[in-house]
Design a protein around this motif. Sequence first.
Motif, PDB file in Angstrom:
ATOM      1  N   GLU A 118       0.846  -1.335   0.027  1.00  0.00           N
ATOM      2  CA  GLU A 118       0.070   0.067  -0.133  1.00  0.00           C
ATOM      3  C   GLU A 118       0.611   1.291   0.107  1.00  0.00           C
ATOM      4  O   GLU A 118       0.467   2.280  -0.701  1.00  0.00           O
ATOM      5  CB  GLU A 118      -0.798  -0.037   1.252  1.00  0.00           C
ATOM      6  CG  GLU A 118      -1.998  -1.123   1.357  1.00  0.00           C
ATOM      7  CD  GLU A 118      -2.883  -0.833   0.099  1.00  0.00           C
ATOM      8  OE1 GLU A 118      -3.396   0.595  -0.253  1.00  0.00           O
ATOM      9  OE2 GLU A 118      -3.593  -1.674  -0.190  1.00  0.00           O
ATOM     10  N   THR A 119       2.057   1.440   0.756  1.00  0.00           N
ATOM     11  CA  THR A 119       2.827   2.501   0.890  1.00  0.00           C
ATOM     12  C   THR A 119       3.854   2.814   0.074  1.00  0.00           C
ATOM     13  O   THR A 119       4.339   3.767  -0.091  1.00  0.00           O
ATOM     14  CB  THR A 119       3.191   2.818   2.603  1.00  0.00           C
ATOM     15  OG1 THR A 119       3.952   1.726   2.762  1.00  0.00           O
ATOM     16  CG2 THR A 119       1.936   2.631   3.406  1.00  0.00           C
ATOM     17  N   THR A 129      -3.142   4.610  -2.435  1.00  0.00           N
ATOM     18  CA  THR A 129      -2.926   3.797  -1.200  1.00  0.00           C
ATOM     19  C   THR A 129      -4.205   3.708  -0.549  1.00  0.00           C
ATOM     20  O   THR A 129      -4.920   4.760  -0.466  1.00  0.00           O
ATOM     21  CB  THR A 129      -2.118   4.356  -0.528  1.00  0.00           C
ATOM     22  OG1 THR A 129      -0.739   4.718  -1.017  1.00  0.00           O
ATOM     23  CG2 THR A 129      -1.851   3.700   0.973  1.00  0.00           C
ATOM     24  N   ASP A 130      -4.653   2.833   0.036  1.00  0.00           N
ATOM     25  CA  ASP A 130      -5.803   2.515   0.645  1.00  0.00           C
ATOM     26  C   ASP A 130      -5.502   2.504   2.408  1.00  0.00           C
ATOM     27  O   ASP A 130      -4.889   1.779   3.099  1.00  0.00           O
ATOM     28  CB  ASP A 130      -6.389   1.249   0.517  1.00  0.00           C
ATOM     29  CG  ASP A 130      -7.740   1.043   1.452  1.00  0.00           C
ATOM     30  OD1 ASP A 130      -8.120   1.554   2.273  1.00  0.00           O
ATOM     31  OD2 ASP A 130      -8.458  -0.021   0.656  1.00  0.00           O
ATOM     32  N   GLU A 131      -5.942   3.691   2.824  1.00  0.00           N
ATOM     33  CA  GLU A 131      -5.251   4.332   4.145  1.00  0.00           C
ATOM     34  C   GLU A 131      -5.960   3.398   5.311  1.00  0.00           C
ATOM     35  O   GLU A 131      -5.342   3.035   6.305  1.00  0.00           O
ATOM     36  CB  GLU A 131      -5.682   5.936   4.488  1.00  0.00           C
ATOM     37  CG  GLU A 131      -4.723   6.624   3.661  1.00  0.00           C
ATOM     38  CD  GLU A 131      -3.225   6.680   3.914  1.00  0.00           C
ATOM     39  OE1 GLU A 131      -2.810   6.105   4.912  1.00  0.00           O
ATOM     40  OE2 GLU A 131      -2.665   7.075   2.951  1.00  0.00           O
ATOM     41  N   LYS A 132      -6.921   2.856   4.949  1.00  0.00           N
ATOM     42  CA  LYS A 132      -7.828   2.097   5.700  1.00  0.00           C
ATOM     43  C   LYS A 132      -7.198   0.597   6.155  1.00  0.00           C
ATOM     44  O   LYS A 132      -6.652   0.212   7.387  1.00  0.00           O
ATOM     45  CB  LYS A 132      -9.126   1.795   5.713  1.00  0.00           C
ATOM     46  CG  LYS A 132     -10.009   0.723   6.656  1.00  0.00           C
ATOM     47  CD  LYS A 132     -11.514   0.549   6.148  1.00  0.00           C
ATOM     48  CE  LYS A 132     -12.205  -0.222   7.144  1.00  0.00           C
ATOM     49  NZ  LYS A 132     -13.605  -0.583   6.824  1.00  0.00           N
ATOM     50  N   VAL A 134      -3.939   0.322   5.556  1.00  0.00           N
ATOM     51  CA  VAL A 134      -2.545   0.684   6.091  1.00  0.00           C
ATOM     52  C   VAL A 134      -2.899   0.677   7.642  1.00  0.00           C
ATOM     53  O   VAL A 134      -2.088   0.002   8.427  1.00  0.00           O
ATOM     54  CB  VAL A 134      -2.058   1.874   5.795  1.00  0.00           C
ATOM     55  CG1 VAL A 134      -0.869   2.267   6.425  1.00  0.00           C
ATOM     56  CG2 VAL A 134      -1.705   1.825   4.265  1.00  0.00           C
ATOM     57  N   GLN A 135      -3.764   1.189   8.117  1.00  0.00           N
ATOM     58  CA  GLN A 135      -4.030   1.759   9.581  1.00  0.00           C
ATOM     59  C   GLN A 135      -4.467   0.147  10.124  1.00  0.00           C
ATOM     60  O   GLN A 135      -3.796  -0.102  11.316  1.00  0.00           O
ATOM     61  CB  GLN A 135      -5.155   2.555   9.763  1.00  0.00           C
ATOM     62  CG  GLN A 135      -4.854   3.996   9.467  1.00  0.00           C
ATOM     63  CD  GLN A 135      -6.130   4.831   9.452  1.00  0.00           C
ATOM     64  OE1 GLN A 135      -7.223   4.457   9.941  1.00  0.00           O
ATOM     65  NE2 GLN A 135      -6.097   6.194   8.937  1.00  0.00           N
TER      66      GLN A 135
END
Length: 214
Positions: A118-119, A129-132, A134-135
Amino acid sequence: MAPLAVHGSPFSTATMRVLATLYEKGLEFDFVPVDMSKGEHKQEAFLSLNPFGQVPAFKDGDLTLFESRAITIYISHEHAEEGTPLIFRDSKKMAILSVWKEVESCQFDPAASKIIWETLFKPRFGMTTDEKVVQESEAKLAQILDVYEARLSQSTYLAGESFTLADLHHLPTIHYLMGTPFKKLFDSRPVVSAWVRCITDRPAWAKVTDMLKH
């Protein structure tokens, strides 16, 4: 030609895992680059080696293998007396090694690989990037590393007092994560951080990362 050959990309974490094992064993081998940007891993020539079209593929004479962790196990057994002893003869020690090898595969790698994809890789391919994801992956990896901190407080390496496949299998994903802000997850855990420094400083691993520069 050497009897051993690795078909893959030096940027692939799975390929790096196999290369690290070969270098730890001090074995001669041929490296056959597979240009994934050109889709060579999906072409018939490569699919004859790995029907799933994923790097790496490995050849030892007339034996062809795929799946990186299976390859590292084969190399470690077949060349048990050469180079670094990455496995144990003792069944109880080997059972502990197998547990932590499974932890890497089923717990650590999925979370770490999602962060890397993702990053690091999505932006290179012009993807968002799918931030969800990643979190969620960061939270999961933090929990996993808490377990590692406890384990490594009891032994120098994951499977005991010697470096084994249980540690080696982590090296490729750790390498990529060290170049991201998620390095903090390792740095904030002193025992894990010391373990990372120890395993990434190995001469065999330096040979793998050198391949990324060419």
